[in-house]
Design a protein around this motif. Structure first.
Motif, PDB file in Angstrom:
ATOM      1  N   ASP A  43      14.117  30.180  97.286  1.00 47.43           N
ATOM      2  CA  ASP A  43      15.096  30.062  96.215  1.00 47.43           C
ATOM      3  C   ASP A  43      15.879  28.765  96.354  1.00 47.43           C
ATOM      4  O   ASP A  43      16.125  28.060  95.374  1.00 47.43           O
ATOM      5  CB  ASP A  43      16.051  31.254  96.233  1.00 47.43           C
ATOM      6  CG  ASP A  43      16.911  31.314  94.979  1.00 47.43           C
ATOM      7  OD1 ASP A  43      16.392  31.026  93.880  1.00 47.43           O
ATOM      8  OD2 ASP A  43      18.103  31.632  95.087  1.00 47.43           O
ATOM      9  N   LEU A  44      16.250  28.430  97.585  1.00 44.91           N
ATOM     10  CA  LEU A  44      16.972  27.171  97.797  1.00 44.91           C
ATOM     11  C   LEU A  44      16.090  25.976  97.449  1.00 44.91           C
ATOM     12  O   LEU A  44      16.563  24.999  96.858  1.00 44.91           O
ATOM     13  CB  LEU A  44      17.452  27.078  99.243  1.00 44.91           C
ATOM     14  CG  LEU A  44      18.350  25.885  99.577  1.00 44.91           C
ATOM     15  CD1 LEU A  44      19.604  25.887  98.704  1.00 44.91           C
ATOM     16  CD2 LEU A  44      18.729  25.907 101.052  1.00 44.91           C
ATOM     17  N   LYS A  45      14.815  26.060  97.786  1.00 46.05           N
ATOM     18  CA  LYS A  45      13.904  24.953  97.480  1.00 46.05           C
ATOM     19  C   LYS A  45      13.786  24.728  95.978  1.00 46.05           C
ATOM     20  O   LYS A  45      13.781  23.587  95.498  1.00 46.05           O
ATOM     21  CB  LYS A  45      12.530  25.238  98.078  1.00 46.05           C
ATOM     22  CG  LYS A  45      12.468  25.148  99.599  1.00 46.05           C
ATOM     23  CD  LYS A  45      11.097  25.557 100.114  1.00 46.05           C
ATOM     24  CE  LYS A  45      11.060  25.524 101.645  1.00 46.05           C
ATOM     25  NZ  LYS A  45       9.754  26.030 102.184  1.00 46.05           N
ATOM     26  N   ARG A  46      13.714  25.824  95.224  1.00 48.31           N
ATOM     27  CA  ARG A  46      13.584  25.620  93.774  1.00 48.31           C
ATOM     28  C   ARG A  46      14.903  25.162  93.161  1.00 48.31           C
ATOM     29  O   ARG A  46      14.915  24.437  92.170  1.00 48.31           O
ATOM     30  CB  ARG A  46      13.044  26.882  93.097  1.00 48.31           C
ATOM     31  CG  ARG A  46      13.928  28.118  93.164  1.00 48.31           C
ATOM     32  CD  ARG A  46      13.230  29.307  92.496  1.00 48.31           C
ATOM     33  NE  ARG A  46      14.105  30.484  92.423  1.00 48.31           N
ATOM     34  CZ  ARG A  46      13.768  31.618  91.822  1.00 48.31           C
ATOM     35  NH1 ARG A  46      12.572  31.745  91.253  1.00 48.31           N
ATOM     36  NH2 ARG A  46      14.592  32.640  91.787  1.00 48.31           N
ATOM     37  N   ILE A  47      16.021  25.555  93.757  1.00 49.49           N
ATOM     38  CA  ILE A  47      17.311  25.049  93.285  1.00 49.49           C
ATOM     39  C   ILE A  47      17.426  23.555  93.545  1.00 49.49           C
ATOM     40  O   ILE A  47      17.942  22.800  92.711  1.00 49.49           O
ATOM     41  CB  ILE A  47      18.462  25.825  93.960  1.00 49.49           C
ATOM     42  CG1 ILE A  47      18.570  27.224  93.360  1.00 49.49           C
ATOM     43  CG2 ILE A  47      19.788  25.086  93.816  1.00 49.49           C
ATOM     44  CD1 ILE A  47      19.553  28.130  94.067  1.00 49.49           C
ATOM     45  N   GLU A  48      16.945  23.108  94.706  1.00 49.01           N
ATOM     46  CA  GLU A  48      17.004  21.683  95.045  1.00 49.01           C
ATOM     47  C   GLU A  48      16.233  20.841  94.024  1.00 49.01           C
ATOM     48  O   GLU A  48      16.557  19.676  93.791  1.00 49.01           O
ATOM     49  CB  GLU A  48      16.437  21.447  96.447  1.00 49.01           C
ATOM     50  CG  GLU A  48      17.249  22.072  97.574  1.00 49.01           C
ATOM     51  CD  GLU A  48      18.482  21.269  97.928  1.00 49.01           C
ATOM     52  OE1 GLU A  48      18.888  20.405  97.147  1.00 49.01           O
ATOM     53  OE2 GLU A  48      19.049  21.536  99.012  1.00 49.01           O
ATOM     54  N   LYS A  49      15.225  21.415  93.398  1.00 52.43           N
ATOM     55  CA  LYS A  49      14.407  20.676  92.435  1.00 52.43           C
ATOM     56  C   LYS A  49      15.010  20.632  91.039  1.00 52.43           C
ATOM     57  O   LYS A  49      14.512  19.912  90.166  1.00 52.43           O
ATOM     58  CB  LYS A  49      13.008  21.295  92.360  1.00 52.43           C
ATOM     59  CG  LYS A  49      12.214  21.215  93.661  1.00 52.43           C
ATOM     60  CD  LYS A  49      10.877  21.913  93.516  1.00 52.43           C
ATOM     61  CE  LYS A  49      10.085  21.882  94.825  1.00 52.43           C
ATOM     62  NZ  LYS A  49       8.787  22.615  94.713  1.00 52.43           N
ATOM     63  N   VAL A  50      16.056  21.405  90.809  1.00 52.93           N
ATOM     64  CA  VAL A  50      16.660  21.470  89.477  1.00 52.93           C
ATOM     65  C   VAL A  50      17.324  20.140  89.133  1.00 52.93           C
ATOM     66  O   VAL A  50      18.055  19.554  89.948  1.00 52.93           O
ATOM     67  CB  VAL A  50      17.691  22.617  89.409  1.00 52.93           C
ATOM     68  CG1 VAL A  50      18.502  22.552  88.118  1.00 52.93           C
ATOM     69  CG2 VAL A  50      16.992  23.964  89.530  1.00 52.93           C
ATOM     70  N   THR A  51      17.089  19.666  87.939  1.00 57.60           N
ATOM     71  CA  THR A  51      17.692  18.429  87.453  1.00 57.60           C
ATOM     72  C   THR A  51      18.777  18.727  86.422  1.00 57.60           C
ATOM     73  O   THR A  51      18.886  19.859  85.921  1.00 57.60           O
ATOM     74  CB  THR A  51      16.643  17.528  86.804  1.00 57.60           C
ATOM     75  OG1 THR A  51      16.141  18.196  85.616  1.00 57.60           O
ATOM     76  CG2 THR A  51      15.476  17.271  87.755  1.00 57.60           C
ATOM     77  N   VAL A  52      19.551  17.709  86.099  1.00 57.15           N
ATOM     78  CA  VAL A  52      20.555  17.872  85.047  1.00 57.15           C
ATOM     79  C   VAL A  52      19.878  18.241  83.741  1.00 57.15           C
ATOM     80  O   VAL A  52      20.378  19.090  82.986  1.00 57.15           O
ATOM     81  CB  VAL A  52      21.374  16.575  84.892  1.00 57.15           C
ATOM     82  CG1 VAL A  52      22.358  16.704  83.734  1.00 57.15           C
ATOM     83  CG2 VAL A  52      22.105  16.238  86.181  1.00 57.15           C
ATOM     84  N   ALA A  53      18.731  17.643  83.481  1.00 61.43           N
ATOM     85  CA  ALA A  53      17.999  17.971  82.249  1.00 61.43           C
ATOM     86  C   ALA A  53      17.586  19.434  82.229  1.00 61.43           C
ATOM     87  O   ALA A  53      17.621  20.082  81.171  1.00 61.43           O
ATOM     88  CB  ALA A  53      16.770  17.068  82.124  1.00 61.43           C
ATOM     89  N   ASP A  54      17.187  19.972  83.382  1.00 60.34           N
ATOM     90  CA  ASP A  54      16.824  21.395  83.448  1.00 60.34           C
ATOM     91  C   ASP A  54      18.012  22.280  83.103  1.00 60.34           C
ATOM     92  O   ASP A  54      17.886  23.253  82.353  1.00 60.34           O
ATOM     93  CB  ASP A  54      16.333  21.756  84.854  1.00 60.34           C
ATOM     94  CG  ASP A  54      15.003  21.111  85.201  1.00 60.34           C
ATOM     95  OD1 ASP A  54      14.197  20.888  84.287  1.00 60.34           O
ATOM     96  OD2 ASP A  54      14.780  20.846  86.407  1.00 60.34           O
ATOM     97  N   VAL A  55      19.175  21.935  83.662  1.00 58.05           N
ATOM     98  CA  VAL A  55      20.367  22.738  83.405  1.00 58.05           C
ATOM     99  C   VAL A  55      20.739  22.675  81.931  1.00 58.05           C
ATOM    100  O   VAL A  55      21.058  23.695  81.304  1.00 58.05           O
ATOM    101  CB  VAL A  55      21.540  22.258  84.282  1.00 58.05           C
ATOM    102  CG1 VAL A  55      22.816  23.041  83.944  1.00 58.05           C
ATOM    103  CG2 VAL A  55      21.209  22.414  85.757  1.00 58.05           C
ATOM    104  N   ASN A  56      20.700  21.494  81.357  1.00 59.60           N
ATOM    105  CA  ASN A  56      21.038  21.359  79.943  1.00 59.60           C
ATOM    106  C   ASN A  56      20.030  22.082  79.048  1.00 59.60           C
ATOM    107  O   ASN A  56      20.399  22.645  78.014  1.00 59.60           O
ATOM    108  CB  ASN A  56      21.129  19.886  79.568  1.00 59.60           C
ATOM    109  CG  ASN A  56      22.323  19.203  80.205  1.00 59.60           C
ATOM    110  OD1 ASN A  56      23.293  19.855  80.587  1.00 59.60           O
ATOM    111  ND2 ASN A  56      22.257  17.887  80.340  1.00 59.60           N
ATOM    112  N   ARG A  57      18.767  22.084  79.474  1.00 59.41           N
ATOM    113  CA  ARG A  57      17.736  22.778  78.679  1.00 59.41           C
ATOM    114  C   ARG A  57      17.996  24.290  78.653  1.00 59.41           C
ATOM    115  O   ARG A  57      17.949  24.911  77.579  1.00 59.41           O
ATOM    116  CB  ARG A  57      16.356  22.486  79.262  1.00 59.41           C
ATOM    117  CG  ARG A  57      15.218  23.282  78.609  1.00 59.41           C
ATOM    118  CD  ARG A  57      13.871  22.905  79.207  1.00 59.41           C
ATOM    119  NE  ARG A  57      13.866  23.011  80.658  1.00 59.41           N
ATOM    120  CZ  ARG A  57      13.759  24.169  81.331  1.00 59.41           C
ATOM    121  NH1 ARG A  57      13.682  25.312  80.660  1.00 59.41           N
ATOM    122  NH2 ARG A  57      13.760  24.183  82.655  1.00 59.41           N
TER     123      ARG A  57
END
Length: 886
Positions: free
Chosen positions: A398-412
């Motif tokens: 879960d931490l690994k996939r959170i580390e990959k999150v980008t600002v664009a992902d959050v905005n999407r």
């Protein structure tokens, strides 16, 4: 056994668990037995303690149509015995092992949890293996347990938080199993039979439908060998098909729930994908951003539009809830607050979130991942949820996939899921309450239920050895204690189970004795002002500094900061800056003073406050400091000078203790404390904070109306002239463990819950202070059972005075109390708060070991004599909150 989903606004429960990586993959052992049982062993050497979590992949989702609480009912029946293990034996063993024994039913998961001394791991595994094979599920046992589980239903339906959340779920997930939670209903339990529960166990309780997580100070290979020996021959089963979840389009809706609490709650809820979705990690980051104290949602608090605000996720197996939650004072306009919250969420959906807050959220997740290794039971819980609910191989994933999150992902995901056209809004709206009234009934009268006899229960050989072990366990703590020239006491305990350092502090204080006449409430105002930063850094700048190191900080008479070890020095600097030099801005005082005055006005007529105040008024004289209370007038009169004067009076180093635990050497910790807190000073004599002794109270019966409850909350109490330093404390505490202070096998639990089904839970506690004490018994029951249960309590107290405790009972509670020593050291927070609590009472840091030696030596005659000397069963005060007792 099933935790309430929302405890309060400020603690939005059911949020997505934060990933917590195992200490080292070399300390994680995984295996799958031939029968399909998945086993994960995670070594953590914080204390000689181990937690077992048996996760059955079945819950309310798999309940038969019309019987939503079936999984929950079977969870209860798993405590009612199995072939080869009676209910009495199970309760006794649970108590002997320390009483940290529970369960939890959710949508697609039922968990059985044991936290025990590491040397008792085999006993916990024996129990779980027997329960996996079968549960007794007899008609007689279910007839008795049905009463207890129906009391649990009534208890939750008496909590407006629960009602609010339930109504949100029903609207967001209409037509799916998620429309209800796992609790169940009284009508469905009345129709449920023991045969139905037996069939449910036979269908779903199987090794190939379970995950066993073991976390703690164990040898992984040895633990696995024990699991193979006890579980290896349990046959797998062909599992039934699972119901599909096909959510419908959410119809927007709004509703209101009344509450007699002094503040209201607004929830704007949206449906999201579940934890196995590719979008979930970005949703986790989005929730962190929206809850950040620099973001607009929390910004409603300093503007005076809310008294708390945050955003949370509640992951279900195949879907999820996301909700903004804000609290407001009674009399405020919830519709205006809703408009503000919706405007913020809509703006996020359109414009996105600040990139710096995304990075802050990811650092917070990394820090939290380390911090969650500071508790053995929490580590087991995080691993269980990651594997059983999130479908991951480990929390690391879960931490690994959170580390990959980008600002664009959050905005999407914000654009996609902050869909306010399909949101459901719930409001918990404060209403008035009636005043306390003298009650009738007392404790006398006839009642038809015979009291259960506490008697010795022969234990299986594999459990009897644990009961026979009555040695005082050695503490693993070796704190380094020092005192600074300014009087500050420093306690340092080095630990290396995580890459963190935690700082906890406490200033001895008592607002009842320290607030000046006419300034009652100043402590509340000061507490609300402290989050506004320091003289050097304003609120936003201070939070930005915390975000830069991923630290959690709280200032006050109880203060703390937790951070990664590499940021310890900076974290301590920020804590000291906030604690010693708070900003206390006048503009914030204007807002907070008005909010607190409004809140106090509502609080002073709320049932919860009236219950506590009525209890104190019945126990202590009219001029007792504990009866002082803030009023709207006293709060409105507070000036900036009054707040600052109170701060100077109370916040002083000679009354403060600081505990530092983590990856830091004592010398380095002491140097940092001297640097940042060494100049902390105080002027004048320390304020008086001790409460006066009190004459014995008289019997009384008081009823506090609460229209929001369907069940009564009941407190029985009396005052005692006993002090914590009195040698009689130990036999009283030992006897209290027999009566109601040690797990399910206590006399009160057996009588009121197991045999009579009058209550869901009952507990007794001896609250011993430096100058006086109170003895309390608390339970919740239907109105018609309040007096009956109170009479049973009084009779049991009398029995403790008239009849010596049996040898088996005494041995069992001694074993329970001795095992509290390692269990109390199984979490960094528990260690720190234990040390601070002992300092507050003037006790030595090794008091748990001292107390244990007393318990080993005490006999039944000493317990009986102490109960005769101190307890007055005919002079109990009874206060109820809820419907009028019948």
């Amino acid at each position: 056994m099933r935790p309430l989903v929302i405890a309060s606004l400020a603690l939005a429960a059911a949020a997505a668990p934060v990933a917590a990586p195992a200490a080292d993959q070399s300390e994680v052992l995984r295996a799958t037995l031939e029968n399909g049982l998945r086993v994960i062993v995670v070594r953590n050497s914080l204390a000689p303690v181990v937690t077992t979590s048996v996760n059955y992949l079945v819950g309310s989702d798999e309940a038969p149509v019309g019987f939503p609480g079936t999984a929950h009912a079977e969870e209860h029946m798993m405590f009612r015995g199995s072939p080869g293990l009676t209910a009495d034996q199970l309760a006794d063993i649970g108590s002997v092992l320390g009483g940290d024994f529970n369960a939890d039913t959710r949508e697609g998961l039922t968990q059985y949890l044991f936290t025990v001394p590491a040397e008792d791991l085999d006993v916990a595994l024996h129990i779980e293996a027997l329960r996996m094979r079968a549960a007794l599920n007899t008609a007689q046992e279910w007839s008795q347990e049905r009463g207890a589980i129906e009391q649990e239903v009534a208890q939750d339906l008496s909590e407006p938080d629960y009602v609010l959340y339930s109504k949100l779920r029903a609207r967001l997930f209409a037509g799916t199993p998620y429309a209800h939670d796992a609790l169940g209903t009284r009508p469905s339990f009345e129709k449920t039979t023991a045969a139905m529960l037996k069939s449910f166990h036979e269908a779903w309780y199987a090794p190939n439908n379970a995950i066993l997580v073991i976390a703690g100070d164990v040898d992984p290979q040895g633990a696995l060998a024990a699991v193979k020996s006890l579980f290896g021959d349990i046959r797998p089963k062909k599992l039934p098909p699972r119901p599909a979840v096909h959510p419908r389009t959410v119809a927007p809706a709004s509703f209101t729930v009344d509450t007699d609490r002094p503040s209201g709650t607004l929830m704007v809820a949206l449906r999201t994908p579940g934890p196995r979705s590719d979008d979930f990690a970005a949703l986790e980051v989005l929730a962190d951003v929206l809850s950040n104290r620099r973001f607009d949602l929390y910004g409603l608090v300093p503007q005076g539009k809310a008294i708390a605000a945050e955003f949370a996720l509640d992951p279900l197996p195949a879907a999820g809830l996301a909700y903004a939650i804000a609290s407001f004072t009674a009399g405020s306009d919830p519709h205006a607050l809703e408009s503000e919250v919706r405007a913020i969420l809509a703006r996020v959906a359109r414009q996105g979130v600040p990139a710096e807050l995304v990075e802050a959220a990811k650092l917070e997740e990394r820090s939290d991942a380390q911090l969650q290794r500071n508790s053995i039971s929490e580590l087991a819980a995080v691993w269980s949820d990651a594997v059983a609910i999130f479908g991951l191989d480990s929390p690391d994933d879960d931490l690994k996939r959170i580390e990959k999150v980008t600002v664009a992902d959050v905005n999407r995901v914000a654009r996609r899921y902050l869909d306010l056209d399909h949101a459901v809004t719930g409001v918990m709206l404060p209403r008035g309450s009636g005043r306390p009234v003298p009650g009738g009934g007392g404790f006398g009268g006839h009642e038809a239920i015979s009291l259960g006899e506490a008697h010795g229960t022969a234990l299986p050989p594999w459990a009897a050895k644990a009961l026979a072990r009555l040695e005082v366990p050695p503490s693993t703590l070796h704190p380094v204690v020092s005192t600074l020239p300014n009087g500050l006491t420093l306690i340092v305990q080095s630990e290396d189970v995580s890459d963190t350092v935690s700082v906890y502090g406490h200033i001895r204080n008592r607002p009842e004795t320290e607030e000046l006449a006419g300034q009652e409430g100043v402590s509340q105002v000061l507490e609300r002002l402290l989050p506004y930063g320091s003289e050097r850094l304003d609120r936003l700048a201070f939070q930005s500094a915390l975000d830069a190191i991923g630290a959690r900080e709280h200032a006050g008479t109880d203060f703390s900061v937790q951070s990664l070890a590499e940021h310890f020095d900076r974290a301590l600097e920020l804590l000291a800056d906030n604690e010693l030099h708070p900003a206390l801005p006048p503009a914030a005082l204007e807002v907070i003073r008005a909010q607190v005055a409004q809140g106090v006005a509502a609080r002073n007529v709320s049932p919860g406050f009236l219950t506590q105040h009525s209890l104190r008024a019945a126990l202590f004289p009219a001029d007792d400091p504990s009866l002082r209370m803030a009023t709207p007038e006293s709060v409105r009169s507070l000036t900036d000078a009054a707040v600052r004067a109170y701060f100077q009076k109370v916040f002083r180093p000679d009354l403060a203790t600081l505990v530092i635990i983590g990856k830091v050497e004592p010398a380095a910790a002491a140097a940092a404390v001297a640097h940042y807190l060494g100049a902390w000073g105080a002027s004048g004599a320390a304020p008086a904070i001790e409460l006066p002794s009190a004459p014995p109270n008289h019997a009384g019966v008081i009823a506090v109306p609460d229209a929001s409850r369907v069940q009564d909350r009941v407190v029985l109490a009396q005052n005692l002239a006993l002090t914590r330093a009195d040698p009689d404390y130990y036999p009283l505490e030992l006897g209290n463990a027999v009566l109601g202070g040690s797990f399910y096998s206590t006399r009160l639990s057996i009588d009121l819950r197991k045999n009579a089904g009058l209550v869901y839970g009952v507990q007794s506690v001896l609250q011993a202070g430096r100058t006086r004490s109170v003895y309390l018994v608390e339970y919740a029951s239907d109105p018609q059972n309040v007096t009956k249960a109170a009479a049973m309590v009084a009779r049991e107290l009398t029995t403790m005075q008239e009849t010596p405790v049996g040898a088996d009972e005494l041995t069992r509670v001694k074993a329970y109390l001795l095992r509290q020593i390692p269990l109390s050291e199984a979490g960094v927070g528990e260690i720190a708060h234990g040390m601070l609590g002992r300092r507050d009472l003037g006790l030595p840091l090794d008091e748990p070991s001292n107390a244990a030696r007393h318990y080993v030596e005490l006999d039944a005659a000493a317990v009986q004599a102490a109960f005769r000397k101190w307890l007055r069963p005919t002079e109990l005060v009874r206060v109820t909150e809820g419907p009028a007792p019948e």
